[in-house]
Design a protein around this motif. Sequence first.
Motif, PDB file in Angstrom:
ATOM      1  N   GLN A  33       0.012  -4.558 -11.888  1.00  0.00           N
ATOM      2  CA  GLN A  33       0.004  -3.152 -12.267  1.00  0.00           C
ATOM      3  C   GLN A  33       0.439  -2.281 -11.098  1.00  0.00           C
ATOM      4  O   GLN A  33       0.232  -2.619  -9.929  1.00  0.00           O
ATOM      5  CB  GLN A  33      -1.389  -2.733 -12.718  1.00  0.00           C
ATOM      6  N   THR A  34       1.024  -1.127 -11.435  1.00  0.00           N
ATOM      7  CA  THR A  34       1.515  -0.210 -10.414  1.00  0.00           C
ATOM      8  C   THR A  34       0.416   0.205  -9.448  1.00  0.00           C
ATOM      9  O   THR A  34       0.623   0.238  -8.234  1.00  0.00           O
ATOM     10  CB  THR A  34       2.135   1.035 -11.082  1.00  0.00           C
ATOM     11  N   GLU A  35      -0.764   0.496  -9.968  1.00  0.00           N
ATOM     12  CA  GLU A  35      -1.871   0.910  -9.102  1.00  0.00           C
ATOM     13  C   GLU A  35      -2.246  -0.194  -8.125  1.00  0.00           C
ATOM     14  O   GLU A  35      -2.498   0.053  -6.948  1.00  0.00           O
ATOM     15  CB  GLU A  35      -3.090   1.300  -9.938  1.00  0.00           C
ATOM     16  N   ASN A  36      -2.270  -1.437  -8.592  1.00  0.00           N
ATOM     17  CA  ASN A  36      -2.583  -2.562  -7.710  1.00  0.00           C
ATOM     18  C   ASN A  36      -1.508  -2.751  -6.647  1.00  0.00           C
ATOM     19  O   ASN A  36      -1.819  -3.066  -5.500  1.00  0.00           O
ATOM     20  CB  ASN A  36      -2.744  -3.853  -8.512  1.00  0.00           C
ATOM     21  N   MET A  37      -0.250  -2.568  -7.029  1.00  0.00           N
ATOM     22  CA  MET A  37       0.839  -2.700  -6.062  1.00  0.00           C
ATOM     23  C   MET A  37       0.726  -1.621  -4.994  1.00  0.00           C
ATOM     24  O   MET A  37       0.924  -1.884  -3.808  1.00  0.00           O
ATOM     25  CB  MET A  37       2.198  -2.632  -6.763  1.00  0.00           C
ATOM     26  N   TYR A  38       0.396  -0.392  -5.424  1.00  0.00           N
ATOM     27  CA  TYR A  38       0.229   0.701  -4.466  1.00  0.00           C
ATOM     28  C   TYR A  38      -0.911   0.396  -3.503  1.00  0.00           C
ATOM     29  O   TYR A  38      -0.768   0.554  -2.290  1.00  0.00           O
ATOM     30  CB  TYR A  38      -0.026   2.023  -5.204  1.00  0.00           C
ATOM     31  N   THR A  39      -2.024  -0.069  -4.035  1.00  0.00           N
ATOM     32  CA  THR A  39      -3.184  -0.391  -3.208  1.00  0.00           C
ATOM     33  C   THR A  39      -2.848  -1.485  -2.215  1.00  0.00           C
ATOM     34  O   THR A  39      -3.194  -1.401  -1.033  1.00  0.00           O
ATOM     35  CB  THR A  39      -4.370  -0.820  -4.096  1.00  0.00           C
ATOM     36  N   GLU A  40      -2.159  -2.519  -2.664  1.00  0.00           N
ATOM     37  CA  GLU A  40      -1.778  -3.615  -1.777  1.00  0.00           C
ATOM     38  C   GLU A  40      -0.813  -3.129  -0.691  1.00  0.00           C
ATOM     39  O   GLU A  40      -0.959  -3.459   0.484  1.00  0.00           O
ATOM     40  CB  GLU A  40      -1.139  -4.748  -2.570  1.00  0.00           C
ATOM     41  N   PHE A  41       0.158  -2.312  -1.093  1.00  0.00           N
ATOM     42  CA  PHE A  41       1.114  -1.781  -0.134  1.00  0.00           C
ATOM     43  C   PHE A  41       0.411  -0.923   0.918  1.00  0.00           C
ATOM     44  O   PHE A  41       0.665  -1.063   2.117  1.00  0.00           O
ATOM     45  CB  PHE A  41       2.199  -0.964  -0.842  1.00  0.00           C
TER      46      PHE A  41
END
Length: 87
Positions: free
Chosen positions: A2-10
């Motif tokens: 999910q986009t939110e998870n990708m943002y958090t990981e980044f």
Amino acid sequence: MQTENMYTEFMSIVRNRFSCRRYAGVPMTEEQIKSVLEAARLAPSACNLQPWLFYVANTPELSAEIAATYDRPWIQSAATFIIVCGD
């Protein structure tokens, strides 16, 4: 993912980055060098022009010559250099 998870990981990666100022003096393996160069090859560039060249210096002689060009003591212990040249 999910986009939110990708943002958090980044953001986690960005927050935990560091500037290395101490090297073990151990040359990178060929596999490690290929992995770094593959990541660089996949990096985005404007119009996918990829206006760069990569040079690897991983012999004691080349490493010493490169280290001599930068007046910082911590670079003396780096055993492998990847030089990026823009076109």
